[in-house]
Design an enzyme around this catalytic site. Structure first.
Site, PDB file in Angstrom:
ATOM      1  CG  ASP A  36      -0.004  49.801   7.828  1.00 53.17           C
ATOM      2  OD1 ASP A  36      -1.214  49.755   8.088  1.00 53.17           O
ATOM      3  OD2 ASP A  36       0.741  48.778   7.868  1.00 53.17           O
ATOM      4  CG  ASN A  91      -9.971  46.662   6.730  1.00 58.07           C
ATOM      5  OD1 ASN A  91     -10.532  46.671   5.634  1.00 58.07           O
ATOM      6  ND2 ASN A  91      -8.661  46.628   6.852  1.00 58.07           N
ATOM      7  N   GLY A  97     -11.992  42.276   7.767  1.00 57.08           N
ATOM      8  CA  GLY A  97     -10.533  42.403   7.641  1.00 57.08           C
ATOM      9  C   GLY A  97      -9.883  43.214   8.744  1.00 57.08           C
ATOM     10  CG  HIS A 104      -7.203  51.237  12.160  1.00 48.69           C
ATOM     11  ND1 HIS A 104      -7.763  50.368  13.079  1.00 48.69           N
ATOM     12  CD2 HIS A 104      -6.818  50.471  11.102  1.00 48.69           C
ATOM     13  CE1 HIS A 104      -7.697  49.130  12.604  1.00 48.69           C
ATOM     14  NE2 HIS A 104      -7.146  49.170  11.394  1.00 48.69           N
ATOM     15  CG  HIS A 106      -6.358  51.121   6.412  1.00 45.42           C
ATOM     16  ND1 HIS A 106      -5.200  50.388   6.564  1.00 45.42           N
ATOM     17  CD2 HIS A 106      -7.276  50.521   7.214  1.00 45.42           C
ATOM     18  CE1 HIS A 106      -5.408  49.385   7.416  1.00 45.42           C
ATOM     19  NE2 HIS A 106      -6.663  49.446   7.825  1.00 45.42           N
TER      20      HIS A 106
HETATM   21  P1  5GP Z   1      -6.679  46.467  10.116  1.00 44.63           P
HETATM   22  O1  5GP Z   1      -6.473  45.166   9.386  1.00 44.63           O
HETATM   23  O2  5GP Z   1      -6.963  46.241  11.585  1.00 44.63           O
HETATM   24  O3  5GP Z   1      -7.674  47.364   9.440  1.00 44.63           O
HETATM   25  O4  5GP Z   1      -5.318  47.245   9.988  1.00 44.63           O
HETATM   26  C1  5GP Z   1      -4.296  47.195  10.922  1.00 44.63           C
HETATM   27  C2  5GP Z   1      -3.078  47.799  10.264  1.00 44.63           C
HETATM   28  O5  5GP Z   1      -2.140  48.093  11.287  1.00 44.63           O
HETATM   29  C3  5GP Z   1      -2.373  46.881   9.261  1.00 44.63           C
HETATM   30  O6  5GP Z   1      -2.309  47.530   7.996  1.00 44.63           O
HETATM   31  C4  5GP Z   1      -1.002  46.652   9.870  1.00 44.63           C
HETATM   32  O7  5GP Z   1       0.037  46.602   8.912  1.00 44.63           O
HETATM   33  C5  5GP Z   1      -0.845  47.831  10.813  1.00 44.63           C
HETATM   34  N1  5GP Z   1      -0.028  47.568  11.986  1.00 44.63           N
HETATM   35  C6  5GP Z   1      -0.047  46.450  12.767  1.00 44.63           C
HETATM   36  N2  5GP Z   1       0.821  46.564  13.788  1.00 44.63           N
HETATM   37  C7  5GP Z   1       1.408  47.778  13.645  1.00 44.63           C
HETATM   38  C8  5GP Z   1       2.414  48.466  14.412  1.00 44.63           C
HETATM   39  O8  5GP Z   1       2.929  47.985  15.422  1.00 44.63           O
HETATM   40  N3  5GP Z   1       2.765  49.689  13.969  1.00 44.63           N
HETATM   41  C9  5GP Z   1       2.204  50.270  12.855  1.00 44.63           C
HETATM   42  N4  5GP Z   1       2.658  51.480  12.511  1.00 44.63           N
HETATM   43  N5  5GP Z   1       1.263  49.649  12.120  1.00 44.63           N
HETATM   44  C10 5GP Z   1       0.871  48.419  12.513  1.00 44.63           C
END
Ligand code: 5GP
Length: 115
Positions: A36, A91, A97, A104, A106
């Protein structure tokens, strides 16, 4: 001659297509796992199916194998990194969230995860 360029829809598809960089922790034909970019724990890895399922709320029975596989990839990464414990989190939807509309998982670990 025209060259058609179609940008993939979301950031994870662009990472899968190698259009933008990421630190890859695991990859096979169906799954990619990346660090992340803004970690919320000492180890924060996103385990992503290559198939674009927008969210768990959109998954169908057809997706159950790939969703189960995400958990097994998490287990493999946990073993490889000798994690004593970790948290696995989806999420789901904006109110849950979720920011990126591509499923994905986490994996958060590397210390006591209290949230
Ligand atoms: P969500 O909130 O959709 O469950 O999680 C998205 C996650 O993707 C967040 O933890 C955020 O930090 C991560 N993220 C967003 N943009 C990028 C990116 O360009 N590269 C990587 N490696 N992670 C990302």
């Amino acid at each position: 001659m025209h060259v058609l360029y179609m940008s993939s829809q979301n950031i994870f598809e662009r990472i899968i297509a190698r259009e933008i960089p990421a630190i890859i922790e695991y990859e096979d034909d169906e799954v990619i796992a990346i660090k992340d970019i803004a970690p919320k724990a000492p180890i924060h890895i996103l385990i992503i199916p290559k198939k674009n399922i927008p969210s768990i709320a959109d998954a169908t029975l057809e997706d159950q194998n790939i969703l189960g596989k995400l958990l097994m990839v998490a287990q493999k990464i946990g073993k490889e990194k000798n994690l004593e414990g970790y948290k696995l989190l989806f999420n789901v939807g904006e109110k849950g969230g979720q920011v990126i509309p591509h499923v994905h998982l986490h994996l958060l670990g590397g210390g006591k995860i209290d949230f």
